[in-house]
Design a protein around this motif. Sequence first.
Motif, PDB file in Angstrom:
ATOM      1  N   ASP A 119       0.813  -1.219   0.000  1.00  0.00           N
ATOM      2  CA  ASP A 119       0.000   0.000   0.000  1.00  0.00           C
ATOM      3  C   ASP A 119       0.846   1.268   0.000  1.00  0.00           C
ATOM      4  OD1 ASP A 119      -2.550  -1.262  -0.047  1.00  0.00           O
ATOM      5  OD2 ASP A 119      -2.307  -1.713   2.098  1.00  0.00           O
ATOM      6  N   GLY A 120       2.062   1.197  -0.583  1.00  0.00           N
ATOM      7  CA  GLY A 120       2.921   2.367  -0.657  1.00  0.00           C
ATOM      8  C   GLY A 120       3.675   2.680   0.618  1.00  0.00           C
ATOM      9  N   VAL A 121       3.784   1.700   1.515  1.00  0.00           N
ATOM     10  CA  VAL A 121       4.424   1.896   2.816  1.00  0.00           C
ATOM     11  C   VAL A 121       5.646   0.989   2.939  1.00  0.00           C
ATOM     12  CG1 VAL A 121       4.124   1.629   5.322  1.00  0.00           C
ATOM     13  CG2 VAL A 121       2.246   2.522   3.916  1.00  0.00           C
ATOM     14  N   ALA A 122       6.727   1.546   3.509  1.00  0.00           N
ATOM     15  CA  ALA A 122       7.904   0.755   3.864  1.00  0.00           C
ATOM     16  C   ALA A 122       8.337   1.138   5.279  1.00  0.00           C
ATOM     17  CB  ALA A 122       9.039   0.984   2.869  1.00  0.00           C
ATOM     18  N   ILE A 123       8.822   0.150   6.009  1.00  0.00           N
ATOM     19  CA  ILE A 123       9.268   0.366   7.385  1.00  0.00           C
ATOM     20  C   ILE A 123      10.671  -0.218   7.541  1.00  0.00           C
ATOM     21  CG2 ILE A 123       8.679   0.182   9.830  1.00  0.00           C
ATOM     22  CD1 ILE A 123       5.805  -0.595   8.933  1.00  0.00           C
ATOM     23  N   PRO A 124      11.670   0.393   6.897  1.00  0.00           N
ATOM     24  CA  PRO A 124      13.031  -0.095   7.096  1.00  0.00           C
ATOM     25  C   PRO A 124      13.416   0.073   8.566  1.00  0.00           C
ATOM     26  CG  PRO A 124      13.052   1.986   5.898  1.00  0.00           C
ATOM     27  CD  PRO A 124      11.619   1.569   6.032  1.00  0.00           C
ATOM     28  N   HIS A 125      14.133  -0.878   9.105  1.00  0.00           N
ATOM     29  CA  HIS A 125      14.464  -0.832  10.523  1.00  0.00           C
ATOM     30  C   HIS A 125      15.725  -1.632  10.795  1.00  0.00           C
ATOM     31  CE1 HIS A 125      11.898  -4.360   9.906  1.00  0.00           C
ATOM     32  NE2 HIS A 125      12.606  -4.923  10.860  1.00  0.00           N
ATOM     33  N   ALA A 126      16.351  -1.319  11.932  1.00  0.00           N
ATOM     34  CA  ALA A 126      17.560  -2.050  12.334  1.00  0.00           C
ATOM     35  C   ALA A 126      17.899  -1.712  13.778  1.00  0.00           C
ATOM     36  CB  ALA A 126      18.731  -1.674  11.432  1.00  0.00           C
ATOM     37  N   ARG A 127      18.689  -2.585  14.359  1.00  0.00           N
ATOM     38  CA  ARG A 127      19.294  -2.303  15.656  1.00  0.00           C
ATOM     39  C   ARG A 127      20.696  -1.774  15.372  1.00  0.00           C
ATOM     40  NH1 ARG A 127      17.498  -7.687  18.853  1.00  0.00           N
ATOM     41  NH2 ARG A 127      17.554  -8.552  16.775  1.00  0.00           N
ATOM     42  N   VAL A 128      21.035  -0.660  16.029  1.00  0.00           N
ATOM     43  CA  VAL A 128      22.253   0.063  15.689  1.00  0.00           C
ATOM     44  C   VAL A 128      23.011   0.473  16.949  1.00  0.00           C
ATOM     45  CG1 VAL A 128      23.163   2.083  14.461  1.00  0.00           C
ATOM     46  CG2 VAL A 128      21.075   0.987  13.637  1.00  0.00           C
ATOM     47  N   ALA A 129      24.333   0.270  16.947  1.00  0.00           N
ATOM     48  CA  ALA A 129      25.184   0.760  18.038  1.00  0.00           C
ATOM     49  C   ALA A 129      25.082   2.277  18.085  1.00  0.00           C
ATOM     50  CB  ALA A 129      26.624   0.330  17.810  1.00  0.00           C
ATOM     51  N   GLY A 130      24.987   2.821  19.291  1.00  0.00           N
ATOM     52  CA  GLY A 130      24.890   4.269  19.450  1.00  0.00           C
ATOM     53  C   GLY A 130      23.463   4.767  19.572  1.00  0.00           C
ATOM     54  N   VAL A 131      22.511   3.884  19.390  1.00  0.00           N
ATOM     55  CA  VAL A 131      21.104   4.233  19.571  1.00  0.00           C
ATOM     56  C   VAL A 131      20.711   3.790  20.976  1.00  0.00           C
ATOM     57  CG1 VAL A 131      18.748   3.776  18.787  1.00  0.00           C
ATOM     58  CG2 VAL A 131      20.579   4.079  17.111  1.00  0.00           C
ATOM     59  N   ASP A 132      20.171   4.719  21.777  1.00  0.00           N
ATOM     60  CA  ASP A 132      19.877   4.380  23.166  1.00  0.00           C
ATOM     61  C   ASP A 132      18.394   4.159  23.463  1.00  0.00           C
ATOM     62  OD1 ASP A 132      18.979   6.978  23.004  1.00  0.00           O
ATOM     63  OD2 ASP A 132      20.221   7.750  24.630  1.00  0.00           O
ATOM     64  N   ARG A 133      17.540   4.394  22.445  1.00  0.00           N
ATOM     65  CA  ARG A 133      16.106   4.155  22.611  1.00  0.00           C
ATOM     66  C   ARG A 133      15.514   3.904  21.228  1.00  0.00           C
ATOM     67  NH1 ARG A 133      13.634   8.552  20.542  1.00  0.00           N
ATOM     68  NH2 ARG A 133      14.899  10.435  20.398  1.00  0.00           N
ATOM     69  N   VAL A 134      14.366   3.283  21.193  1.00  0.00           N
ATOM     70  CA  VAL A 134      13.694   3.063  19.917  1.00  0.00           C
ATOM     71  C   VAL A 134      13.112   4.396  19.455  1.00  0.00           C
ATOM     72  CG1 VAL A 134      11.800   1.890  18.743  1.00  0.00           C
ATOM     73  CG2 VAL A 134      13.142   0.663  20.459  1.00  0.00           C
TER      74      VAL A 134
END
Length: 154
Positions: free
Chosen positions: A60-75
């Motif tokens: 439906d024209g939507v994308a949700i790219p995501h990843a767990r990344v060093a240096g990220v302290d919260r979602v």
Amino acid sequence: MALSDLLPPDGVITGLSASSRKQVVQSLAEVAARFCNAKPRDIVDAVLERERLGSTGVGDGVAIPHARVAGVDRVFGVFARLRTPVDFDSIDGRPADLIIMLLAPEDSTAEHLKALARVSRVLRREDMRELLRGAADADALNAILGGEIASDAA
């Protein structure tokens, strides 16, 4: 959890120009890096590695790219409405123009999955997609994303 809980106000972009999935991810990584201690390159690498495991184009024209990344302290996430949809290998074959890139700490599991589920549930709604596509500017997008909890019974 409202989407506005995940998206900083300055993390919402309208009219992003990109011609490929990689360009979208690079542009969003530059924005996301302002809200965490991760470098844009590390964000791009993590998100593209996740994309290799399977498409994050949900249809439906939507994308949700995501990843767990060093240096990220919260979602958290960043949102873009693209000027021209790009191919995200969506399950329905349609290119995506509404993109939310979610990032999470490396050790995050439950909170990351909860955020993914919330984003997916909200963007699955046709009325929400239409509102987002029709918003005049980033302020309007923020208002829509901030108010979605009131009109969502889930």
